[in-house]
Enzyme design. Structure first.
Site, PDB file in Angstrom:
ATOM      1  N   GLU A  46       0.868  -1.171   0.000  1.00  0.00           N
ATOM      2  CA  GLU A  46       0.000   0.000   0.000  1.00  0.00           C
ATOM      3  C   GLU A  46       0.912   1.230   0.000  1.00  0.00           C
ATOM      4  O   GLU A  46       1.799   1.340   0.849  1.00  0.00           O
ATOM      5  CB  GLU A  46      -0.887  -0.001   1.252  1.00  0.00           C
ATOM      6  CG  GLU A  46      -1.843   1.156   1.244  1.00  0.00           C
ATOM      7  CD  GLU A  46      -2.765   1.198   2.469  1.00  0.00           C
ATOM      8  OE1 GLU A  46      -2.755   0.245   3.272  1.00  0.00           O
ATOM      9  OE2 GLU A  46      -3.476   2.204   2.599  1.00  0.00           O
ATOM     10  N   ARG A 289       5.736 -13.313   9.310  1.00  0.00           N
ATOM     11  CA  ARG A 289       6.382 -12.013   9.080  1.00  0.00           C
ATOM     12  C   ARG A 289       7.830 -12.071   9.507  1.00  0.00           C
ATOM     13  O   ARG A 289       8.215 -12.886  10.351  1.00  0.00           O
ATOM     14  CB  ARG A 289       5.732 -10.937   9.954  1.00  0.00           C
ATOM     15  CG  ARG A 289       4.318 -10.613   9.641  1.00  0.00           C
ATOM     16  CD  ARG A 289       3.793  -9.617  10.672  1.00  0.00           C
ATOM     17  NE  ARG A 289       4.204  -8.260  10.373  1.00  0.00           N
ATOM     18  CZ  ARG A 289       3.549  -7.451   9.543  1.00  0.00           C
ATOM     19  NH1 ARG A 289       2.465  -7.874   8.938  1.00  0.00           N
ATOM     20  NH2 ARG A 289       3.963  -6.221   9.329  1.00  0.00           N
ATOM     21  N   LYS A 299       4.550   0.711   9.435  1.00  0.00           N
ATOM     22  CA  LYS A 299       4.659   1.950   8.661  1.00  0.00           C
ATOM     23  C   LYS A 299       4.119   3.134   9.452  1.00  0.00           C
ATOM     24  O   LYS A 299       4.647   4.232   9.373  1.00  0.00           O
ATOM     25  CB  LYS A 299       3.875   1.804   7.355  1.00  0.00           C
ATOM     26  CG  LYS A 299       4.754   1.330   6.212  1.00  0.00           C
ATOM     27  CD  LYS A 299       3.986   1.358   4.909  1.00  0.00           C
ATOM     28  CE  LYS A 299       3.306   0.041   4.654  1.00  0.00           C
ATOM     29  NZ  LYS A 299       2.495  -0.004   3.457  1.00  0.00           N
TER      30      LYS A 299
HETATM   31  P1  ATP Z   1       2.418  -1.988   7.910  1.00  0.00           P
HETATM   32  O1  ATP Z   1       1.604  -2.780   8.873  1.00  0.00           O
HETATM   33  O2  ATP Z   1       3.767  -1.626   8.368  1.00  0.00           O
HETATM   34  O3  ATP Z   1       1.654  -0.842   7.297  1.00  0.00           O
HETATM   35  P2  ATP Z   1       1.622  -3.629   5.825  1.00  0.00           P
HETATM   36  O4  ATP Z   1       1.671  -5.085   5.989  1.00  0.00           O
HETATM   37  O5  ATP Z   1       0.308  -2.984   5.956  1.00  0.00           O
HETATM   38  O6  ATP Z   1       2.706  -2.985   6.749  1.00  0.00           O
HETATM   39  P3  ATP Z   1       1.709  -3.464   3.045  1.00  0.00           P
HETATM   40  O7  ATP Z   1       2.156  -2.334   2.218  1.00  0.00           O
HETATM   41  O8  ATP Z   1       0.266  -3.782   3.060  1.00  0.00           O
HETATM   42  O9  ATP Z   1       2.237  -3.157   4.474  1.00  0.00           O
HETATM   43  O10 ATP Z   1       2.559  -4.762   2.773  1.00  0.00           O
HETATM   44  C1  ATP Z   1       2.801  -5.295   1.513  1.00  0.00           C
HETATM   45  C2  ATP Z   1       3.185  -6.730   1.648  1.00  0.00           C
HETATM   46  O11 ATP Z   1       4.317  -6.870   2.490  1.00  0.00           O
HETATM   47  C3  ATP Z   1       2.067  -7.546   2.266  1.00  0.00           C
HETATM   48  O12 ATP Z   1       1.880  -8.703   1.472  1.00  0.00           O
HETATM   49  C4  ATP Z   1       2.570  -7.907   3.619  1.00  0.00           C
HETATM   50  O13 ATP Z   1       2.131  -9.180   3.998  1.00  0.00           O
HETATM   51  C5  ATP Z   1       4.086  -7.862   3.447  1.00  0.00           C
HETATM   52  N1  ATP Z   1       4.770  -7.517   4.700  1.00  0.00           N
HETATM   53  C6  ATP Z   1       4.571  -6.417   5.452  1.00  0.00           C
HETATM   54  N2  ATP Z   1       5.318  -6.475   6.565  1.00  0.00           N
HETATM   55  C7  ATP Z   1       6.020  -7.623   6.519  1.00  0.00           C
HETATM   56  C8  ATP Z   1       6.965  -8.260   7.383  1.00  0.00           C
HETATM   57  N3  ATP Z   1       7.356  -7.719   8.532  1.00  0.00           N
HETATM   58  N4  ATP Z   1       7.487  -9.451   7.003  1.00  0.00           N
HETATM   59  C9  ATP Z   1       7.111 -10.017   5.844  1.00  0.00           C
HETATM   60  N5  ATP Z   1       6.227  -9.466   4.990  1.00  0.00           N
HETATM   61  C10 ATP Z   1       5.671  -8.289   5.318  1.00  0.00           C
HETATM   62 MG    MG Z   2      -1.332  -3.481   4.779  1.00  0.00          MG
END
Ligand code: ATP
Ligand code: MG
Length: 587
Positions: A46, A289, A299
């Protein structure tokens, strides 16, 4: 000398054997059974912030698997939340994915499919499995029930198809206020899985979208948009983190009910718009994760560090964003190595930050030329070297790799050494320079400390030493044993540099989860950035921005991407040569 790109082929990461994990096993089996002609994955961030170290795992997995199996990986911006998203982040994400060493098959946006999502919602309404609800957010929560109590049907659940169609078309036309109506899937308000209790499909939000402007007053929910985007793009294996495991039944529900492969009229126009598509039924697979100690990988919290001025921006080298790590000197190959080491499973765990540092050191050891620099200088005068003496010494750039070649290093009567390499009253076991003691000056010869010169306040300002002429590098006497070798730079030739000494951003392993009543912000490590003036040998000052070196005995350093200039060098410490945190913790 290895460059950034050739590192893909020569790094320890690439040399490691092909990873074997449960996801790759699934892919292998699917291919063996002829389920797919081509493996097609996607990475769907995102654009509401920059990517962080956790995303590196998701990127390496989805792009890596596509590459290993000769398939494709799309980069898809999941832009269904206008207002929080920004084109600046889109550009940043693209740059970071490429920096990590990957290239996408197609670049897509969830917003490319807004029309398809809308038509699909109409289909769901016509099929009797979606309805327009007038409950507000709070009422909906109350009707939803809890983990132990079933939910209750909304009073609007039994609206007729005609009524639902009319209301939804008017929602799309912008007739209703934000939040006043919601399109919901009609599934099961008593389901044990709360995600299946009539989840929202569309909400009314009159917000300008960065791609579609004011065309849409309604926006699709993540659970609806995500699986349909996967289906549209023909994604075969949709890899995501474990928190989506409970959403998988809903993912499959939407994919089945909409049935894009069977209904080409729903995605009519996409191909004409240049968005090649071959809808298929995707499969979601979850993995754990990447969590690292001493790190924050949310984020929202990273954004807070930026907005509250705890750091100098998203690319501050203290930040665990990919651009922060890049500016700090971390390498793409080192990060890929970390992801390989950590492996892929469904087991949630926290990886010690030292594992990441170990991977970075391993890569930098192989790929960085050596240089000499002094960060806390003490003047050392070699009294038996004539005034005005100037000599160029040849030094290998890498102790284990001749392909790095050699360089010339100026040597003269006055040099800088590290203040801590001398002790007037040496503690037990101190083998470096002390009064009347001997030490080897790296690449020069053996020196003896004859005199200390102090200022009016008793502070040591200069050491007078003699150089044993028979011990000069290359002479038979050079083999004479002394306990220690210290580094130095020629005082008259050294170039002053700003050196930024970075360390872990937080001072406890779990800043987020410490049960000491402190907020995570109170665990910011005040020593995470220290700026000193150091002295560099001339060949280090000549670095290109982002060129990395090992400064002998000090650690790995990178010429700052933005601030470094050969006439005003700025270096960032990437990582020390050894793990100083483990020592402090008494491990
Ligand atoms: P945040 O919670 O920090 O906003 P998010 O998961 O919402 O992170 P996205 O931009 O939606 O961020 O993530 C894109 C992809 O990265 C998703 O498929 C998510 O599962 C993966 N991802 C995010 N954080 C991790 C992590 N710590 N380890 C592995 N994959 C991750
Ligand atoms: Mg997300």
């Amino acid at each position: 000398m290895p460059t950034e790109n050739s590192a893909v082929a020569t790094s320890p990461a690439a040399a490691a054997s092909q990873p074997q994990d449960f996801i790759r096993q699934i892919v292998r089996d699917d291919l063996a059974q002829g389920r797919h002609a081509v493996v097609h994955t996607r990475f769907p961030p995102e654009p509401n912030g920059y990517l962080h170290i956790g995303h590196a795992k998701a990127i390496c997995l989805s792009f890596g698997i596509a590459r290993e199996f000769g398939g494709w990986c799309n980069l898809r911006l999941d832009d269904t939340n206008p207002g929080k998203e920004d084109p600046e982040f889109v550009e940043g994400i693209k740059e970071d994915v490429r920096w990590l060493g990957f290239e996408w098959h197609a670049l897509r946006h969830a917003s490319d499919y807004f029309e398809v999502f809308y038509r699909s919602a109409i289909k769901l309404i016509k099929d009797g499995v979606a309805y327009v609800d007038d409950l507000d957010a709070e009422q909906m929560r109350a009707y939803r029930g809890t983990l132990t109590e079933p939910g209750r049907n909304s009073p609007f659940r039994e609206r007729t198809v005609a009524e639902n169609l009319d209301l939804f078309v008017r929602m799309r036309a912008g007739e209703f206020a934000d939040g006043s109506k919601t399109l919901r899937a009609r599934i099961d308000m008593a389901s044990g899985n709360i995600n299946l209790r009539d989840p929202a499909i569309y909400r009314i939000r009159k917000v300008t979208h960065q791609n579609t402007g004011d065309a849409w007053p309604i926006y699709p929910m993540y659970d609806y948009a995500h699986c349909l985007s996967d289906a549209l793009e023909g994604i075969t294996h949709s890899l995501c983190t474990l928190e989506f495991e409970d959403h998988r039944p809903l993912y499959d529900w939407f994919v089945d009910k909409v049935d894009l492969p069977g209904h080409p009229q729903l995605w009519q126009g996409l191909v004409e718009a240049g968005l090649h598509t071959e809808p298929a039924k995707p499969r979601q697979i979850e993995f754990s994760r990447l969590n690292l100690s001493y790190c924050i990988t949310s984020k929202r919290k990273l954004a807070q560090l930026v907005s509250e001025g705890h750091v100098d921006g998203w690319d501050d080298p203290r930040m665990n964003t990919l651009r922060g790590l890049r500016r700090r000197g971390f390498t793409p190959a080192g990060l890929r190595l970390l992801v390989d080491r950590v492996g892929v499973s469904k087991q949630n765990s926290v990886i010690d930050y030292a594992v990441l540092e170990g991977c970075i050191r391993e890569d930098l050891d192989a790929t960085s030329a050596r240089r000499m620099a002094v960060l806390d200088p003490l003047k050392l005068v070699l009294t038996n070297v004539p005034h005005g003496h100037e000599e160029m010494l040849s030094f290998p750039n890498h102790p284990k790799d001749e392909s790095f070649g050699t360089r010339e290093l100026p040597f003269s009567r006055e040099v800088w050494i590290e203040r801590e390499d001398f002790a007037e009253v040496p503690p037990k076991g101190f083998h470096r320079l002390k009064p009347d003691g001997e030490v080897r000056l790296r690449g020069v010869g053996i020196i003896r400390c004859e005199r200390m010169i102090k200022d009016g306040e008793g502070k040591l300002v200069e050491l007078h030493c003699t150089l044993d002429p028979d011990s000069r590098h290359g002479l038979p006497g050079a083999d004479r044993k002394v306990k220690s070798t210290i580094h130095w730079v020629s005082a008259g030739h050294a170039v002053a540099a700003e050196v930024r000494l970075y360390d872990r951003q937080f001072d406890v392993p779990a800043p987020d989860g410490e049960e000491d009543g402190k907020s995570w912000l109170e665990h910011i490590n005040p020593g995470a950035k220290r700026v000193v003036q150091g002295w560099l040998e001339p060949a280090a000052a000549q670095a290109q921005p982002e060129q990395r070196f090992q400064f002998e005995r000090l650690g790995y350093f990178v010429a700052d991407r933005f601030d470094h200039r050969p006439d005003a060098p700025v270096f960032n410490r990437t990582v020390t040569l050894r793990d100083i945190w483990a020592r402090q913790a008494g491990q």
